[in-house]
Scaffold this motif. Sequence first.
Motif, PDB file in Angstrom:
ATOM      1  N   UNK A  46      24.677  10.481 -69.997  1.00  0.00           N
ATOM      2  CA  UNK A  46      23.644  10.313 -68.970  1.00  0.00           C
ATOM      3  C   UNK A  46      23.977   9.215 -67.973  1.00  0.00           C
ATOM      4  N   UNK A  47      24.603   8.141 -68.430  1.00  0.00           N
ATOM      5  CA  UNK A  47      24.982   7.031 -67.560  1.00  0.00           C
ATOM      6  C   UNK A  47      26.472   6.784 -67.632  1.00  0.00           C
ATOM      7  N   UNK A  48      26.930   5.696 -66.996  1.00  0.00           N
ATOM      8  CA  UNK A  48      28.369   5.429 -66.929  1.00  0.00           C
ATOM      9  C   UNK A  48      28.831   4.342 -67.898  1.00  0.00           C
ATOM     10  N   UNK A  49      27.917   3.611 -68.507  1.00  0.00           N
ATOM     11  CA  UNK A  49      28.311   2.562 -69.448  1.00  0.00           C
ATOM     12  C   UNK A  49      28.821   3.178 -70.755  1.00  0.00           C
ATOM     13  N   UNK A  50      29.719   2.445 -71.431  1.00  0.00           N
ATOM     14  CA  UNK A  50      30.289   2.888 -72.698  1.00  0.00           C
ATOM     15  C   UNK A  50      29.812   1.981 -73.825  1.00  0.00           C
ATOM     16  N   UNK A  51      29.776   2.536 -75.028  1.00  0.00           N
ATOM     17  CA  UNK A  51      29.430   1.766 -76.217  1.00  0.00           C
ATOM     18  C   UNK A  51      30.670   1.673 -77.113  1.00  0.00           C
ATOM     19  N   UNK A  52      30.930   0.491 -77.634  1.00  0.00           N
ATOM     20  CA  UNK A  52      32.088   0.243 -78.499  1.00  0.00           C
ATOM     21  C   UNK A  52      31.588   0.079 -79.939  1.00  0.00           C
ATOM     22  N   UNK A  53      32.286   0.751 -80.880  1.00  0.00           N
ATOM     23  CA  UNK A  53      31.867   0.760 -82.277  1.00  0.00           C
ATOM     24  C   UNK A  53      33.041   0.420 -83.195  1.00  0.00           C
ATOM     25  N   UNK A  54      32.724  -0.268 -84.289  1.00  0.00           N
ATOM     26  CA  UNK A  54      33.687  -0.530 -85.366  1.00  0.00           C
ATOM     27  C   UNK A  54      33.398   0.454 -86.489  1.00  0.00           C
ATOM     28  N   UNK A  55      34.403   1.239 -86.872  1.00  0.00           N
ATOM     29  CA  UNK A  55      34.219   2.269 -87.886  1.00  0.00           C
ATOM     30  C   UNK A  55      34.095   1.723 -89.303  1.00  0.00           C
ATOM     31  N   UNK A  56      34.379   0.452 -89.486  1.00  0.00           N
ATOM     32  CA  UNK A  56      34.333  -0.106 -90.831  1.00  0.00           C
ATOM     33  C   UNK A  56      35.640   0.127 -91.566  1.00  0.00           C
ATOM     34  N   UNK A  57      35.733  -0.421 -92.755  1.00  0.00           N
ATOM     35  CA  UNK A  57      36.959  -0.306 -93.539  1.00  0.00           C
ATOM     36  C   UNK A  57      36.643  -0.130 -95.005  1.00  0.00           C
ATOM     37  N   UNK A  58      37.559  -0.563 -95.853  1.00  0.00           N
ATOM     38  CA  UNK A  58      37.375  -0.428 -97.300  1.00  0.00           C
ATOM     39  C   UNK A  58      36.217  -1.272 -97.811  1.00  0.00           C
ATOM     40  N   UNK A  59      35.887  -2.359 -97.079  1.00  0.00           N
ATOM     41  CA  UNK A  59      34.842  -3.262 -97.548  1.00  0.00           C
ATOM     42  C   UNK A  59      33.461  -2.920 -97.004  1.00  0.00           C
ATOM     43  N   UNK A  60      33.376  -1.915 -96.133  1.00  0.00           N
ATOM     44  CA  UNK A  60      32.084  -1.550 -95.569  1.00  0.00           C
ATOM     45  C   UNK A  60      32.089  -0.076 -95.184  1.00  0.00           C
ATOM     46  N   UNK A  61      30.966   0.605 -95.453  1.00  0.00           N
ATOM     47  CA  UNK A  61      30.866   2.018 -95.078  1.00  0.00           C
ATOM     48  C   UNK A  61      29.955   2.218 -93.868  1.00  0.00           C
ATOM     49  N   UNK A  62      29.672   1.122 -93.140  1.00  0.00           N
ATOM     50  CA  UNK A  62      28.752   1.169 -92.000  1.00  0.00           C
ATOM     51  C   UNK A  62      29.528   1.142 -90.683  1.00  0.00           C
ATOM     52  N   UNK A  63      29.184   2.062 -89.785  1.00  0.00           N
ATOM     53  CA  UNK A  63      29.722   2.052 -88.422  1.00  0.00           C
ATOM     54  C   UNK A  63      28.803   1.175 -87.572  1.00  0.00           C
ATOM     55  N   UNK A  64      29.339   0.091 -87.014  1.00  0.00           N
ATOM     56  CA  UNK A  64      28.535  -0.892 -86.296  1.00  0.00           C
ATOM     57  C   UNK A  64      28.907  -0.922 -84.812  1.00  0.00           C
ATOM     58  N   UNK A  65      27.873  -1.048 -83.978  1.00  0.00           N
ATOM     59  CA  UNK A  65      28.125  -1.231 -82.544  1.00  0.00           C
ATOM     60  C   UNK A  65      28.516  -2.675 -82.293  1.00  0.00           C
ATOM     61  N   UNK A  66      29.614  -2.863 -81.545  1.00  0.00           N
ATOM     62  CA  UNK A  66      30.136  -4.213 -81.330  1.00  0.00           C
ATOM     63  C   UNK A  66      30.139  -4.643 -79.873  1.00  0.00           C
ATOM     64  N   UNK A  67      29.885  -3.743 -78.932  1.00  0.00           N
ATOM     65  CA  UNK A  67      29.924  -4.159 -77.543  1.00  0.00           C
ATOM     66  C   UNK A  67      29.626  -3.032 -76.576  1.00  0.00           C
ATOM     67  N   UNK A  68      29.680  -3.383 -75.285  1.00  0.00           N
ATOM     68  CA  UNK A  68      29.414  -2.448 -74.197  1.00  0.00           C
ATOM     69  C   UNK A  68      30.472  -2.630 -73.119  1.00  0.00           C
ATOM     70  N   UNK A  99      43.659   4.264 -80.380  1.00  0.00           N
ATOM     71  CA  UNK A  99      44.819   4.381 -81.275  1.00  0.00           C
ATOM     72  C   UNK A  99      45.134   3.077 -82.000  1.00  0.00           C
ATOM     73  N   UNK A 100      45.605   3.217 -83.241  1.00  0.00           N
ATOM     74  CA  UNK A 100      46.040   2.086 -84.061  1.00  0.00           C
ATOM     75  C   UNK A 100      44.925   1.052 -84.254  1.00  0.00           C
ATOM     76  N   UNK A 101      43.688   1.513 -84.339  1.00  0.00           N
ATOM     77  CA  UNK A 101      42.566   0.604 -84.552  1.00  0.00           C
ATOM     78  C   UNK A 101      41.471   1.331 -85.322  1.00  0.00           C
ATOM     79  N   UNK A 102      40.421   0.597 -85.651  1.00  0.00           N
ATOM     80  CA  UNK A 102      39.234   1.185 -86.265  1.00  0.00           C
ATOM     81  C   UNK A 102      38.074   1.174 -85.265  1.00  0.00           C
ATOM     82  N   UNK A 103      38.392   1.298 -83.991  1.00  0.00           N
ATOM     83  CA  UNK A 103      37.383   1.288 -82.936  1.00  0.00           C
ATOM     84  C   UNK A 103      37.219   2.678 -82.331  1.00  0.00           C
ATOM     85  N   UNK A 104      35.980   3.014 -81.973  1.00  0.00           N
ATOM     86  CA  UNK A 104      35.707   4.194 -81.169  1.00  0.00           C
ATOM     87  C   UNK A 104      34.861   3.763 -79.975  1.00  0.00           C
TER      88      UNK A 104
END
Length: 389
Positions: A109-131, A98-103
């Motif tokens: 299959x496993x228990x680890x999670x992936x963190x992604x930045x959805x991008x904004x007005x300056x970029x149309x690319x969804x980028x992985x930013x962490x685990x 909530x209140x962010x551009x993160x998913x």
Amino acid sequence: MEASEFEDVLDEWFIESLTAYKDLHVYQLEHPTQVIEWTSGKTVCVAGYGSSKNQLLELRLPLKLFAEENKGLCAERDFKLLHGGFSDGPVGCLRHIPASRLIVTNDGQGTDLQVWDLGGDDSDVIRRTGTVKGRESAQQCGSRIAASPSSSPQVLHGAESGSVQLTQLTSGQSLYKLETDTSDPLNSLQFTSDAVFLAGCSNGRIYMADTRVSAAPQMSPPPASSGQSAVWWTDATADPQQASCRVVRLSSSGHAVVSDLRKLGEAVCQAQLDIHCSSDNVTVSWAPRRNYISASGFSGVVDIYDTRDWRIELRRVQPLFQHRGHEVSCKQADGCDPVCITAHVWHPERPQTLLSTASDGSVHVWDWVEPDSKRAESKSEPSILQDQK
């Protein structure tokens, strides 16, 4: 199905849809999805679940859906791709912070999670930013995820009742761990307030805990069911402004049980739905601020039920409304599996609007019309979130 027969069925459903829907819009994905997550009131995120590389997409719903007047004059009648990216593996669970551009996603299959930045007005690319590291699980199954409603970006996650933890996204610090004596596979994790959450297990158990305290969680046993080795799915109404909420548990044999959060061991009402399932893609969901629940994953339709018609005695009930658009519009080839609903969600603010996806890659957003008799009842009866006197 012969071509002429298919056309007749499609024509019949089209005529029915003129009065059954206020709005209906269709989009086709290149590959099907099992996840739909709202990122705003007008945008959703979807992702594929194939064994190799999969797309993550943020889509804007047709603006015509939100036009209050002169809908016919609105030029924006299609879904629009806003941002996109790729995941190296399947996406089995996805939640927006909530209140962010993160998913945050999990591969199922496993228990680890992936963190992604959805991008904004300056970029149309969804980028992985962490685990985010998950706790070890004895079961070979993916984690369930719930985004904390607190102002700080936190996620609750785990594959089993004994592996649930709350993690701070910015630091990776573990803030809370659910301590249980069991390792029941989870089918849902859900916050009912800023700190209280429910962990719904596939065997029907529910654990309720508060992340602010280290006390042992409250455990509610599975509902009594005639189905052998039934699998259960859970959803709860959630509104911090209300004194209580309701919980629905739906079994693979079609037994649905509604309980009050304060007395999870007691049934407020129940019903036998005309559905049976062996699928993992079952979704049961409360309508926002309404008495309706929806269920899918059993076939190619989404069923909506009015829980005001349910009683304490178990009896068979019929759906108030069925969305058959995916099933009807898919021309099934000989020898192919029939189309099945893979996910559906209610719009968080529009009480009659849902979004659904199917195994053929189709995406539908639809605003259904309440039957006249039920429309009158809805205006006069209190919300299901209000205490019964």
